[in-house]
Scaffold this active site. Sequence first.
Site, PDB file in Angstrom:
ATOM      1  N   ASP A 283     -11.265   2.691   3.632  1.00  0.00           N
ATOM      2  CA  ASP A 283     -11.539   1.257   3.477  1.00  0.00           C
ATOM      3  C   ASP A 283     -13.021   1.010   3.186  1.00  0.00           C
ATOM      4  OD1 ASP A 283      -9.550  -0.701   3.641  1.00  0.00           O
ATOM      5  OD2 ASP A 283      -9.325  -0.461   5.811  1.00  0.00           O
TER       6      ASP A 283
ATOM      7  N   GLN B  99      -5.042  -1.782   9.470  1.00  0.00           N
ATOM      8  CA  GLN B  99      -4.938  -3.089   8.809  1.00  0.00           C
ATOM      9  C   GLN B  99      -5.574  -4.178   9.667  1.00  0.00           C
ATOM     10  OE1 GLN B  99      -3.803  -3.451   5.707  1.00  0.00           O
ATOM     11  NE2 GLN B  99      -4.055  -5.648   5.696  1.00  0.00           N
TER      12      GLN B  99
ATOM     13  N   LYS C  54       0.833  -1.200   0.000  1.00  0.00           N
ATOM     14  CA  LYS C  54       0.000   0.000   0.000  1.00  0.00           C
ATOM     15  C   LYS C  54       0.873   1.257   0.000  1.00  0.00           C
ATOM     16  CE  LYS C  54      -3.886  -2.385   2.141  1.00  0.00           C
ATOM     17  NZ  LYS C  54      -4.680  -2.758   3.295  1.00  0.00           N
TER      18      LYS C  54
HETATM   19  N1  GUN Z   1      -7.059  -7.003   5.654  1.00  0.00           N
HETATM   20  C1  GUN Z   1      -7.356  -7.706   4.534  1.00  0.00           C
HETATM   21  N2  GUN Z   1      -7.940  -6.926   3.615  1.00  0.00           N
HETATM   22  C2  GUN Z   1      -8.020  -5.692   4.144  1.00  0.00           C
HETATM   23  C3  GUN Z   1      -8.522  -4.449   3.670  1.00  0.00           C
HETATM   24  O1  GUN Z   1      -9.040  -4.307   2.556  1.00  0.00           O
HETATM   25  N3  GUN Z   1      -8.399  -3.398   4.538  1.00  0.00           N
HETATM   26  C4  GUN Z   1      -7.865  -3.541   5.781  1.00  0.00           C
HETATM   27  N4  GUN Z   1      -7.822  -2.457   6.549  1.00  0.00           N
HETATM   28  N5  GUN Z   1      -7.403  -4.673   6.250  1.00  0.00           N
HETATM   29  C5  GUN Z   1      -7.471  -5.735   5.429  1.00  0.00           C
END
Ligand code: GUN
Length: 287
Positions: A120, A97, A53
């Site tokens: 998100d 996350q 990211k």
């Molecule tokens: N863990 C797995 N996929 C995601 C996501 O799209 N966002 C976040 N914050 N955590 C994740």
Amino acid sequence: MTATIIDGKAVARSLREKIAEEVKTLKQNGIVPGLAVVLVGQDPASHSYVKGKIKACEEVGIHSEVLYLAEETSQAELLQTIEQLNKKTNIHGILVQLPLPPHISEEAVLEVIPAEKDVDGFHPLNVGNLAIGRDTYLPCTPHGIVELIKWTGTDLNGKHVVVVGRSNIVGKPVSLLLLQENATVTMCHSRTRDLPALTRQADILVVAVGKPQLIGKEHVSPGAIVIDVGVNRLESGKLVGDVRFDEVAEVASYITPVPGGVGPMTITMLLANTVKAAKAQAAAASK
Ligand code: GUN
């Protein structure tokens, strides 16, 4: 028939070029989109996703900050950290996350991220807005899936999409999004009876269950589009999806590979949401 592989990396690259252009224009107007990522603990997969990211932010010119917190961080400390980030005007998007360590309530954390910085799309307000068809921050993986289906040139109007998996991150929101695109949506899950009979009715099959190679050619009708959201690491170290790629590719018209299918799109939609948040917050500040 041999399916055409949907190259998620290539689709993502072309979208990211457009996002980079948009960031450049924003910067000329004094707006630098900013994303903060909070990572609690040492989960290797989460560390790897966060690295991806941050790298993607750098590539398109988005400012990013990562806060690495210890596994033992208390829920109160994490909530406080998010509140601090919320006060920063150079941070337009906040992402925590997942998964979080078991002593922290994901629900409590996702609620404290203000809806306008929730890139998100997990805040209950944004989920609700999605459900009633209002403009909102769309959750990244579902949005990426819809973009990949559109990339095949398919008009979703009236198509039968079967979604396998009912998670809050993928299955439920992608069903809502597809419904909004006028698809007919069937949701299947672990209690569904005779899964192959249902999945064989799909024009488009979206699989997001996290069960390595669950779906074989007996689940897929000839010419269907198959989107594999699963990312599973086998004991051998090999990364596989929820779909048996080789045999399903013999019957499907289009199929996403793992890796290189849905994954790169998830990050791309996060970048798009961060830019959207920066624009919205700049507009609100200038009022
Ligand atoms: N863990 C797995 N996929 C995601 C996501 O799209 N966002 C976040 N914050 N955590 C994740």
